[in-house]
Each structure stands twice: as C-alpha cells, then as structure tokens.
Scaffold this motif. Structure first.
Motif, PDB file in Angstrom:
ATOM      1  N   GLN A 190       0.831  -1.204   0.000  1.00  0.00           N
ATOM      2  CA  GLN A 190       0.000   0.000   0.000  1.00  0.00           C
ATOM      3  C   GLN A 190       0.870   1.261   0.000  1.00  0.00           C
ATOM      4  N   LEU A 191       1.933   1.272   0.754  1.00  0.00           N
ATOM      5  CA  LEU A 191       2.829   2.424   0.766  1.00  0.00           C
ATOM      6  C   LEU A 191       3.500   2.605  -0.597  1.00  0.00           C
ATOM      7  N   ALA A 192       3.841   1.498  -1.221  1.00  0.00           N
ATOM      8  CA  ALA A 192       4.438   1.582  -2.564  1.00  0.00           C
ATOM      9  C   ALA A 192       3.437   2.169  -3.553  1.00  0.00           C
ATOM     10  N   ARG A 193       2.177   1.795  -3.407  1.00  0.00           N
ATOM     11  CA  ARG A 193       1.132   2.345  -4.277  1.00  0.00           C
ATOM     12  C   ARG A 193       0.978   3.854  -4.062  1.00  0.00           C
ATOM     13  N   LEU A 194       1.066   4.292  -2.832  1.00  0.00           N
ATOM     14  CA  LEU A 194       0.960   5.722  -2.554  1.00  0.00           C
ATOM     15  C   LEU A 194       2.108   6.497  -3.203  1.00  0.00           C
ATOM     16  N   LEU A 195       3.308   5.930  -3.150  1.00  0.00           N
ATOM     17  CA  LEU A 195       4.442   6.583  -3.794  1.00  0.00           C
ATOM     18  C   LEU A 195       4.242   6.666  -5.304  1.00  0.00           C
ATOM     19  N   GLU A 196       3.710   5.610  -5.869  1.00  0.00           N
ATOM     20  CA  GLU A 196       3.441   5.587  -7.309  1.00  0.00           C
ATOM     21  C   GLU A 196       2.401   6.653  -7.689  1.00  0.00           C
ATOM     22  N   LEU A 197       1.310   6.708  -6.928  1.00  0.00           N
ATOM     23  CA  LEU A 197       0.233   7.641  -7.244  1.00  0.00           C
ATOM     24  C   LEU A 197       0.624   9.090  -7.000  1.00  0.00           C
ATOM     25  N   SER A 198       1.521   9.317  -6.064  1.00  0.00           N
ATOM     26  CA  SER A 198       1.923  10.695  -5.759  1.00  0.00           C
ATOM     27  C   SER A 198       2.654  11.341  -6.925  1.00  0.00           C
ATOM     28  N   ASP A 199       3.045  10.533  -7.899  1.00  0.00           N
ATOM     29  CA  ASP A 199       3.690  11.042  -9.107  1.00  0.00           C
ATOM     30  C   ASP A 199       2.705  11.210 -10.260  1.00  0.00           C
ATOM     31  N   ALA A 200       1.455  10.791 -10.047  1.00  0.00           N
ATOM     32  CA  ALA A 200       0.463  10.821 -11.127  1.00  0.00           C
ATOM     33  C   ALA A 200      -0.022  12.237 -11.395  1.00  0.00           C
ATOM     34  N   ASP A 201      -0.475  12.466 -12.620  1.00  0.00           N
ATOM     35  CA  ASP A 201      -1.026  13.773 -12.978  1.00  0.00           C
ATOM     36  C   ASP A 201      -2.258  14.079 -12.141  1.00  0.00           C
ATOM     37  N   LEU A 202      -2.307  15.297 -11.611  1.00  0.00           N
ATOM     38  CA  LEU A 202      -3.456  15.825 -10.883  1.00  0.00           C
ATOM     39  C   LEU A 202      -3.793  15.066  -9.603  1.00  0.00           C
ATOM     40  N   VAL A 203      -2.850  14.259  -9.090  1.00  0.00           N
ATOM     41  CA  VAL A 203      -3.022  13.614  -7.785  1.00  0.00           C
ATOM     42  C   VAL A 203      -2.039  14.254  -6.809  1.00  0.00           C
ATOM     43  N   THR A 204      -2.571  14.774  -5.713  1.00  0.00           N
ATOM     44  CA  THR A 204      -1.722  15.386  -4.680  1.00  0.00           C
ATOM     45  C   THR A 204      -1.937  14.653  -3.372  1.00  0.00           C
ATOM     46  N   LEU A 205      -0.858  14.117  -2.825  1.00  0.00           N
ATOM     47  CA  LEU A 205      -0.914  13.416  -1.544  1.00  0.00           C
ATOM     48  C   LEU A 205      -0.153  14.237  -0.514  1.00  0.00           C
ATOM     49  N   ARG A 206      -0.787  14.449   0.661  1.00  0.00           N
ATOM     50  CA  ARG A 206      -0.144  15.191   1.743  1.00  0.00           C
ATOM     51  C   ARG A 206      -0.407  14.470   3.054  1.00  0.00           C
ATOM     52  N   VAL A 207       0.614  14.400   3.900  1.00  0.00           N
ATOM     53  CA  VAL A 207       0.522  13.684   5.171  1.00  0.00           C
ATOM     54  C   VAL A 207       0.534  14.669   6.334  1.00  0.00           C
ATOM     55  N   VAL A 208      -0.337  14.410   7.305  1.00  0.00           N
ATOM     56  CA  VAL A 208      -0.320  15.148   8.570  1.00  0.00           C
ATOM     57  C   VAL A 208       0.487  14.311   9.562  1.00  0.00           C
ATOM     58  N   PRO A 209       1.670  14.779   9.966  1.00  0.00           N
ATOM     59  CA  PRO A 209       2.519  13.962  10.846  1.00  0.00           C
ATOM     60  C   PRO A 209       2.082  14.040  12.306  1.00  0.00           C
ATOM     61  N   PHE A 210       2.524  13.050  13.061  1.00  0.00           N
ATOM     62  CA  PHE A 210       2.231  13.018  14.498  1.00  0.00           C
ATOM     63  C   PHE A 210       2.851  14.197  15.243  1.00  0.00           C
ATOM     64  N   ASP A 211       3.984  14.696  14.771  1.00  0.00           N
ATOM     65  CA  ASP A 211       4.765  15.638  15.582  1.00  0.00           C
ATOM     66  C   ASP A 211       4.299  17.092  15.486  1.00  0.00           C
ATOM     67  N   LEU A 212       3.069  17.322  15.046  1.00  0.00           N
ATOM     68  CA  LEU A 212       2.531  18.679  15.101  1.00  0.00           C
ATOM     69  C   LEU A 212       2.365  19.096  16.561  1.00  0.00           C
ATOM     70  N   GLU A 213       2.587  20.377  16.833  1.00  0.00           N
ATOM     71  CA  GLU A 213       2.432  20.870  18.200  1.00  0.00           C
ATOM     72  C   GLU A 213       0.984  20.744  18.674  1.00  0.00           C
ATOM     73  N   THR A 214       0.052  21.037  17.779  1.00  0.00           N
ATOM     74  CA  THR A 214      -1.370  20.918  18.113  1.00  0.00           C
ATOM     75  C   THR A 214      -2.140  20.593  16.846  1.00  0.00           C
ATOM     76  N   PHE A 215      -3.153  19.755  17.011  1.00  0.00           N
ATOM     77  CA  PHE A 215      -3.967  19.402  15.855  1.00  0.00           C
ATOM     78  C   PHE A 215      -5.314  18.890  16.348  1.00  0.00           C
ATOM     79  N   SER A 216      -6.384  19.643  16.038  1.00  0.00           N
ATOM     80  CA  SER A 216      -7.713  19.218  16.484  1.00  0.00           C
ATOM     81  C   SER A 216      -8.805  19.769  15.577  1.00  0.00           C
ATOM     82  N   ASP A 217      -8.465  20.002  14.304  1.00  0.00           N
ATOM     83  CA  ASP A 217      -9.410  20.687  13.421  1.00  0.00           C
ATOM     84  C   ASP A 217     -10.568  19.828  12.943  1.00  0.00           C
TER      85      ASP A 217
END
Length: 283
Positions: A190-217
């Motif tokens: 699944q992670l390999a698939r995400l890397l593949e798709l992140s290079d695809a046209d008009l596909v944008t992948l963004r990760v919210v990491p654990f190490d944010l100071e605060t996150f509750s939106d």
C-alpha cells in the motif's frame, strides 16, 4: 414521466436545488406548478427526485424563480439531461445504493478532496488493502459480498486513472499509514502504491505527521466532491447508520474551511513523498 421507484442521490439533489430556488422566490409548490402547466403533486415529485424534469422545464422554472445565476442554471440543466448509466449500474441490486450514489457523484465531480485519519482513502487503496478492510466488517460479509465490494472499490479508481483524471487531493494522517491493515506485506504494498500515485497527474498526496504541536481541526474522515459550481458541491461522510450526503450551503462552507485548515498543516507533496518513502523502509 413515470414515477421513479427509488431516485439516486444525484436525482434527489437536482430536485432539492429546484425546491431551494422556488422557496427563495417565495412561491408555493402549487403556484410554481401552475406556471409550467403541471400540478402540485407532480411538482412535489420533481422536487423529491421521484419524477424526471426536462432541461427546458428547468430553464422555465429558473426564469419564473428570477434566478440570474447562469452557471448554476446550466449545471442544473446538465444534471436533468445527463442520462449516464455508468459502470456502477452493474452493481445495482447487489450493493447498497450508497455505493452506487458515491460512484455517480465521483464520475460527475469537478474535483475531489479526501481527509482520512485511520485508513488510506478508498481511491488510493490497493486490492489487498481494500480486501483486508472489508474482511474486518461486523457482521462478516459472505465471500460473494466481499468480492463485490472490493471490485467496486477498484473500479472507483477510474476517476484518477482515466484521461483526463479528476483533480484529486488526499490529506492522510500518519496514523492511517502506520496502521498495518492486512499485515506487513499488505501495508508495504500500500505504501508503494501511494508513492506511485503521488507522481500521477493531478493527484496530490499530503501527510499530517504526528509531531505537530497541536492538531484538532477535524475528527473523522471526509470526502468532498466538487460540483460544476460550488453550490453543487457535496460532502460524504460515513455515520453510525450509513453514508450521509451533505449539501447545505452553510455546512459546505464549514467543510471547505476544515479542509483548508488540515491541508495547511500537512507536509507539502515532496516532503510527503520523502516521509512515505522512509516509512516504507520501516515496515
């Protein structure tokens, strides 16, 4: 036109938008019906999606309602006149209608945003990952039901794989990437698939990491499908009693704001690729 037994979510949405225009014009159903040569019963069926409405009648109603939003009227006419019987129709009677409604919504969407915290979004899932998720369902699915759901999910990916693809942004929390759905091999694929798709046209992948100071939106997953005009956008959420399609203008505004907030704190696409690549080495 014959009365429909069970309108689709798209047909119901067209009717609901016509009702909103009528109410904004201060007209009762019987008054609007008289203007286009029908009766209040037929008007009620059109506004609930149980009766079809022609593009010409949509324009006549919009004119009587003094609607000057040309783009909206054109979009409603397109909804009324499109007779799409897409690939999802082969699942009618085999899967819950919400599955088909989601596929039709995606097919007609101008853009698509996803936010997920516990799982990889459906459009990005591998077959193995999807099968593992559906296999954990309670009560347990029969093998036939399981395969139907997996096949349907794989076919949904056409909106980001076809030419041209629908512009797609997925914001996924690190937790969703670390949870080993289906075991180590499935997670690695699944992670390999995400890397593949992140290079695809008009596909944008963004990760919210654990190490944010605060996150509750935002507290749960969100699917946001853009319509031909912003007023026709739709949010889809899974609730305790099934899938819910949200289309009120006020709530759409709230979800747009929530998405932008989550997107703003997520890693940019290149840092996301680096993050997923490092994570894949750890699995």
């Amino acid at each position: 036109m014959a009365r429909r037994q069970e309108p689709t979510a798209r047909q119901e949405r067209l009717g609901a938008e016509l009702r909103k225009l009528r109410e904004a014009a201060g007209l009762k159903a019987r008054e609007a019906a008289a203007l286009v040569g029908t009766d209040s019963a037929q008007m009620s069926q059109m506004e609930s999606g149980f009766a079809g409405v022609s593009g010409e009648r949509v324009r006549r109603l919009a004119s009587h309602y003094s609607c000057t939003d040309v783009e909206l009227v054109n979009a409603l006419v397109a909804m009324a006149t499109s007779r799409t019987r897409g690939w999802w129709e082969e699942y009618r009677g085999l899967l819950p209608n919400a599955f088909l409604d989601l596929s039709e919504l995606e097919h007609h969407s101008a853009h698509r945003w996803d936010v997920d915290f516990l799982h990889v979004p459906g459009l990005l899932q591998t077959e193995g990952y999807a099968r593992a998720l559906f296999s954990s369902r309670v009560p347990e699915l029969t093998q036939h039901e399981l395969e139907l759901r997996v096949q349907h999910r794989m076919q949904r990916r056409t909106i980001i794989e076809d030419t041209p693809p629908v512009p797609y942004v997925a914001v996924v929390h690190e937790a969703a990437l670390r949870i080993r759905v289906g075991g180590r091999d499935t997670s690695r694929a699944q992670l390999a698939r995400l890397l593949e798709l992140s290079d695809a046209d008009l596909v944008t992948l963004r990760v919210v990491p654990f190490d944010l100071e605060t996150f509750s939106d935002i507290g749960s997953a969100m699917v946001y499908a853009g319509g031909a005009v912003p007023r026709l956008d739709t949010v889809v959420r899974d609730g305790p009693h099934g899938t819910v399609f949200i289309d009120s203008e006020a709530q759409l505004g709230v979800f747009r704001t929530l998405f932008r907030r989550v997107e703003a704190v997520a890693l940019d696409p290149q840092r996301t690729r680096d993050f997923v690549h490092r994570l894949a080495k750890e699995v």
